[in-house]
Enzyme design. Sequence first.
Site, PDB file in Angstrom:
ATOM      1  N   ASP A  82       0.777  -1.233  -0.055  1.00 32.43           N
ATOM      2  CA  ASP A  82       0.031   0.013  -0.062  1.00 32.43           C
ATOM      3  C   ASP A  82       0.759   1.356  -0.193  1.00 32.43           C
ATOM      4  O   ASP A  82       1.899   1.266   0.865  1.00 32.43           O
ATOM      5  CB  ASP A  82      -0.898  -0.162   1.231  1.00 32.43           C
ATOM      6  CG  ASP A  82      -1.946   1.000   1.399  1.00 32.43           C
ATOM      7  OD1 ASP A  82      -2.328   1.402   0.158  1.00 32.43           O
ATOM      8  OD2 ASP A  82      -2.200   1.532   2.497  1.00 32.43           O
ATOM      9  N   HIS A 180      -7.340   9.974   4.355  1.00 29.70           N
ATOM     10  CA  HIS A 180      -6.754   8.933   5.257  1.00 29.70           C
ATOM     11  C   HIS A 180      -7.049   9.292   6.711  1.00 29.70           C
ATOM     12  O   HIS A 180      -7.013  10.826   6.889  1.00 29.70           O
ATOM     13  CB  HIS A 180      -5.182   8.907   5.191  1.00 29.70           C
ATOM     14  CG  HIS A 180      -4.932   8.038   3.472  1.00 29.70           C
ATOM     15  ND1 HIS A 180      -4.223   8.585   2.741  1.00 29.70           N
ATOM     16  CD2 HIS A 180      -5.574   6.877   2.994  1.00 29.70           C
ATOM     17  CE1 HIS A 180      -4.208   8.072   1.692  1.00 29.70           C
ATOM     18  NE2 HIS A 180      -4.928   7.026   1.845  1.00 29.70           N
ATOM     19  N   GLY A 181      -6.955   8.333   7.662  1.00 31.90           N
ATOM     20  CA  GLY A 181      -7.130   8.698   9.120  1.00 31.90           C
ATOM     21  C   GLY A 181      -8.593   9.127   9.443  1.00 31.90           C
ATOM     22  O   GLY A 181      -9.567   8.533   8.625  1.00 31.90           O
ATOM     23  N   HIS A 208      -9.245   4.673  -1.580  1.00 36.52           N
ATOM     24  CA  HIS A 208      -8.685   4.932  -0.448  1.00 36.52           C
ATOM     25  C   HIS A 208      -9.266   5.580   0.634  1.00 36.52           C
ATOM     26  O   HIS A 208     -10.286   6.292   0.225  1.00 36.52           O
ATOM     27  CB  HIS A 208      -7.206   5.559  -0.520  1.00 36.52           C
ATOM     28  CG  HIS A 208      -6.305   4.472  -1.490  1.00 36.52           C
ATOM     29  ND1 HIS A 208      -5.078   4.408  -1.052  1.00 36.52           N
ATOM     30  CD2 HIS A 208      -6.194   4.009  -2.468  1.00 36.52           C
ATOM     31  CE1 HIS A 208      -4.373   3.474  -1.914  1.00 36.52           C
ATOM     32  NE2 HIS A 208      -5.103   3.275  -2.662  1.00 36.52           N
ATOM     33  N   SER A 210     -11.329   4.836   3.241  1.00 41.59           N
ATOM     34  CA  SER A 210     -12.634   4.469   3.283  1.00 41.59           C
ATOM     35  C   SER A 210     -13.115   4.395   4.628  1.00 41.59           C
ATOM     36  O   SER A 210     -14.586   4.214   4.904  1.00 41.59           O
ATOM     37  CB  SER A 210     -12.858   3.583   2.549  1.00 41.59           C
ATOM     38  OG  SER A 210     -12.504   3.586   1.119  1.00 41.59           O
ATOM     39  N   SER A 211     -12.217   4.318   5.695  1.00 35.36           N
ATOM     40  CA  SER A 211     -13.042   4.346   6.817  1.00 35.36           C
ATOM     41  C   SER A 211     -13.671   5.548   7.513  1.00 35.36           C
ATOM     42  O   SER A 211     -13.012   6.514   7.257  1.00 35.36           O
ATOM     43  CB  SER A 211     -11.769   4.075   8.052  1.00 35.36           C
ATOM     44  OG  SER A 211     -11.057   2.739   7.985  1.00 35.36           O
ATOM     45  N   ASN A 230     -10.147   0.343   0.623  1.00 32.39           N
ATOM     46  CA  ASN A 230      -9.038   0.473   1.366  1.00 32.39           C
ATOM     47  C   ASN A 230      -9.631   0.774   3.011  1.00 32.39           C
ATOM     48  O   ASN A 230     -10.319   1.536   2.961  1.00 32.39           O
ATOM     49  CB  ASN A 230      -7.923   1.154   1.198  1.00 32.39           C
ATOM     50  CG  ASN A 230      -7.132   0.748  -0.078  1.00 32.39           C
ATOM     51  OD1 ASN A 230      -7.439  -0.141  -0.690  1.00 32.39           O
ATOM     52  ND2 ASN A 230      -5.819   1.203  -0.078  1.00 32.39           N
ATOM     53  N   ASP A 232      -8.476   0.896   7.094  1.00 32.59           N
ATOM     54  CA  ASP A 232      -7.128   0.754   7.886  1.00 32.59           C
ATOM     55  C   ASP A 232      -7.748   1.272   9.436  1.00 32.59           C
ATOM     56  O   ASP A 232      -7.703   0.527  10.515  1.00 32.59           O
ATOM     57  CB  ASP A 232      -6.040   1.407   7.393  1.00 32.59           C
ATOM     58  CG  ASP A 232      -4.764   1.193   8.475  1.00 32.59           C
ATOM     59  OD1 ASP A 232      -4.953   0.223   9.421  1.00 32.59           O
ATOM     60  OD2 ASP A 232      -3.712   1.859   8.392  1.00 32.59           O
ATOM     61  N   THR A 233      -8.143   2.422   9.325  1.00 30.79           N
ATOM     62  CA  THR A 233      -8.618   3.385  10.679  1.00 30.79           C
ATOM     63  C   THR A 233      -9.369   2.384  11.523  1.00 30.79           C
ATOM     64  O   THR A 233      -9.448   2.320  12.484  1.00 30.79           O
ATOM     65  CB  THR A 233      -8.697   4.727  10.329  1.00 30.79           C
ATOM     66  OG1 THR A 233      -7.672   5.422   9.613  1.00 30.79           O
ATOM     67  CG2 THR A 233      -9.227   5.629  11.586  1.00 30.79           C
TER      68      THR A 233
END
Length: 284
Positions: A82, A180-181, A208, A210-211, A230, A232-233
Amino acid sequence: MALVSVSKLLFQADRGGYAVGAFNANNMEIVQAIIRAAELERSPVIMQASQGAINYAGLEFISGMVKIAAESSSVPVALHLDHGTDFEQVVKCIRSGFSSVMYDGSKLPLEENIAMTKKVLDIARPIEVSVEAELGKIGGTEDDIHVSEKEALYTDPEEARYFVEQTGVESLAIAIGTAHGQYKGEPRLDFERLAQIKSLVKIPIVLHGSSGVPDESLRKAIKLGVCKVNIDTNIREALVWTMRKVMAENPAEIDPRKILGPARDAAVEIIREKIRVFGSSGQA
């Protein structure tokens, strides 16, 4: 089973009208949570490692954990780099057995991004490693990569068409309003821009940051052509918040297994929720 390429998973998703979740694998518990969730949902899955995760856990540890998980799994699993911004890092990941890499040249001038993406494709394609690229800057912070709100630019549809024509890249991450985040407010996605880009490039689109994006917005984006999402968070939140809860309730606890075990279970549940939203349940 052996690791599969992301391209194979995404072209199947594109035809099937669903998206495959790409979940960041930062440690053993998260790797276990991802594979457990995917198996329970009978879903293909992408485990991805950022440069920050590689620096933290070590390249061989990350690739080793995911390979073991894939070999013992009954669902298709891909291992993806990534946000690879360094060519040498991309090469190291390919040598370590990654089945897919992302070259992120979004901060470069367009022609330089094209040239570097083609350089990555030249080494990846002959050995059937799939390649994702990025056009447009996605706001927020991903490990040591930071893009301010002022710098964040939406992807230009005509530039996207030109970029894909010039590179022949297999999937494209675009900027349409995600970050992001953790979000400070509800993100507003530019669905019209997404539809226009998809009509021009004819390859799987990646979302990207997407949280925190509402489920209905994700479903709409997938309907318009997003095939890889994607996350992550949300996993970090589930893991850490559960660890805090367990430690608050049992301040004398010193067994990490009794702290990380419930946290891993919480991560499984949030990943399962996302897989259902993406529509990939039962697609393995």
